[in-house]
Design a protein around this motif. Sequence first.
Motif, PDB file in Angstrom:
ATOM      1  N   GLN A  23       9.906 -65.417 -22.997  1.00 58.37           N
ATOM      2  CA  GLN A  23      10.718 -64.970 -24.127  1.00 58.37           C
ATOM      3  C   GLN A  23      12.167 -65.376 -23.942  1.00 58.37           C
ATOM      4  N   GLN A  24      12.677 -65.247 -22.723  1.00 58.78           N
ATOM      5  CA  GLN A  24      14.058 -65.623 -22.436  1.00 58.78           C
ATOM      6  C   GLN A  24      14.251 -67.123 -22.642  1.00 58.78           C
ATOM      7  N   VAL A  25      13.335 -67.926 -22.141  1.00 61.89           N
ATOM      8  CA  VAL A  25      13.427 -69.378 -22.285  1.00 61.89           C
ATOM      9  C   VAL A  25      13.324 -69.771 -23.752  1.00 61.89           C
ATOM     10  N   ALA A  26      12.392 -69.172 -24.471  1.00 59.73           N
ATOM     11  CA  ALA A  26      12.215 -69.493 -25.887  1.00 59.73           C
ATOM     12  C   ALA A  26      13.464 -69.134 -26.691  1.00 59.73           C
ATOM     13  N   ALA A  27      14.100 -68.017 -26.360  1.00 67.56           N
ATOM     14  CA  ALA A  27      15.311 -67.613 -27.079  1.00 67.56           C
ATOM     15  C   ALA A  27      16.443 -68.613 -26.851  1.00 67.56           C
ATOM     16  N   THR A  55       4.019 -72.434 -26.547  1.00 71.27           N
ATOM     17  CA  THR A  55       3.109 -72.075 -27.630  1.00 71.27           C
ATOM     18  C   THR A  55       1.654 -72.208 -27.214  1.00 71.27           C
ATOM     19  N   MET A  56       1.295 -73.360 -26.668  1.00 75.15           N
ATOM     20  CA  MET A  56      -0.112 -73.649 -26.383  1.00 75.15           C
ATOM     21  C   MET A  56      -0.642 -72.932 -25.139  1.00 75.15           C
ATOM     22  N   ARG A  57       0.195 -72.748 -24.147  1.00 72.01           N
ATOM     23  CA  ARG A  57      -0.284 -72.172 -22.889  1.00 72.01           C
ATOM     24  C   ARG A  57      -0.020 -70.678 -22.740  1.00 72.01           C
ATOM     25  N   ILE A  58       0.837 -70.120 -23.587  1.00 72.07           N
ATOM     26  CA  ILE A  58       1.148 -68.691 -23.486  1.00 72.07           C
ATOM     27  C   ILE A  58       0.832 -67.976 -24.794  1.00 72.07           C
ATOM     28  N   LEU A  59       1.501 -68.344 -25.875  1.00 68.49           N
ATOM     29  CA  LEU A  59       1.322 -67.635 -27.141  1.00 68.49           C
ATOM     30  C   LEU A  59      -0.092 -67.750 -27.687  1.00 68.49           C
ATOM     31  N   THR A  66       5.097 -60.207 -22.347  1.00 66.33           N
ATOM     32  CA  THR A  66       5.933 -59.591 -21.325  1.00 66.33           C
ATOM     33  C   THR A  66       5.352 -59.906 -19.950  1.00 66.33           C
ATOM     34  N   GLY A  67       6.185 -60.358 -19.072  1.00 66.16           N
ATOM     35  CA  GLY A  67       5.736 -60.674 -17.720  1.00 66.16           C
ATOM     36  C   GLY A  67       5.213 -62.095 -17.560  1.00 66.16           C
ATOM     37  N   ARG A  68       5.032 -62.817 -18.656  1.00 69.79           N
ATOM     38  CA  ARG A  68       4.584 -64.205 -18.572  1.00 69.79           C
ATOM     39  C   ARG A  68       5.791 -65.093 -18.285  1.00 69.79           C
ATOM     40  N   THR A  69       5.610 -66.068 -17.424  1.00 71.22           N
ATOM     41  CA  THR A  69       6.736 -66.874 -16.970  1.00 71.22           C
ATOM     42  C   THR A  69       6.620 -68.334 -17.397  1.00 71.22           C
ATOM     43  N   VAL A  70       7.754 -68.983 -17.391  1.00 65.86           N
ATOM     44  CA  VAL A  70       7.779 -70.408 -17.721  1.00 65.86           C
ATOM     45  C   VAL A  70       7.015 -71.209 -16.666  1.00 65.86           C
ATOM     46  N   GLY A  71       6.946 -70.704 -15.455  1.00 65.87           N
ATOM     47  CA  GLY A  71       6.164 -71.362 -14.415  1.00 65.87           C
ATOM     48  C   GLY A  71       4.689 -71.445 -14.765  1.00 65.87           C
TER      49      GLY A  71
END
Length: 139
Positions: A23-27, A55-59, A66-71
Motif C-alpha cells: 500500500q505504501q509503495v502503491a501510494a 496488481t497481478m501478484r498481490i491485489l 495489510t502485511g503484504r510486502t513489495v518483496g
Amino acid sequence: MAQQARDVMTIRPLAVGPGTGVQQVAAVMRDESIGAALVIDNGRLRGLGTDRDLTMRILADGGDVTGRTVGEACSSELVTVAPDDDIDRAVQLMHSEALHRLPVVDNGQPVGIIALDDLAEERDPDSALGNISAADPNA
C-alpha cells in the motif's frame, strides 16, 4: 542524441526495501506518477516492483493487503545494464526480453532506471509513442 544508458536513465528512482508494504509503495507510485520501484536489500538490487506486479501478484489474490510486502510482488530475475552501456544494447534487451523498464546498475549498486517512455522520447520524439510518453500523466 543520447548514446549511453546514463543519458536517458532516470536518476534516483524510487527505491524501497523488500519489507515495505504494498500500500505504501502503491501510494508513492500514484503520487509521483511512476510505475516502478527498485527493491533494494543491503545496498544491492534485489528486485523490481511494478504497478502491474502489485496488481497481478498481490491485489488479484483478493483479501486484505495489510502485511503484504513489495518483496512478495517484485520481479527478482532481473535484466540490467550499466550506465556506460550503449543505448542500442538497452533497446535490444528491452525488445528481446519484452521489458518496459530496465534497471541501471554500476558495480552492483543501482543508479537509475530506463523506462520504455524514456527511449521513445529520446529515439523518436515525433512518433505516436514518443508523443504519448511526453504527455503529462492523467491525474
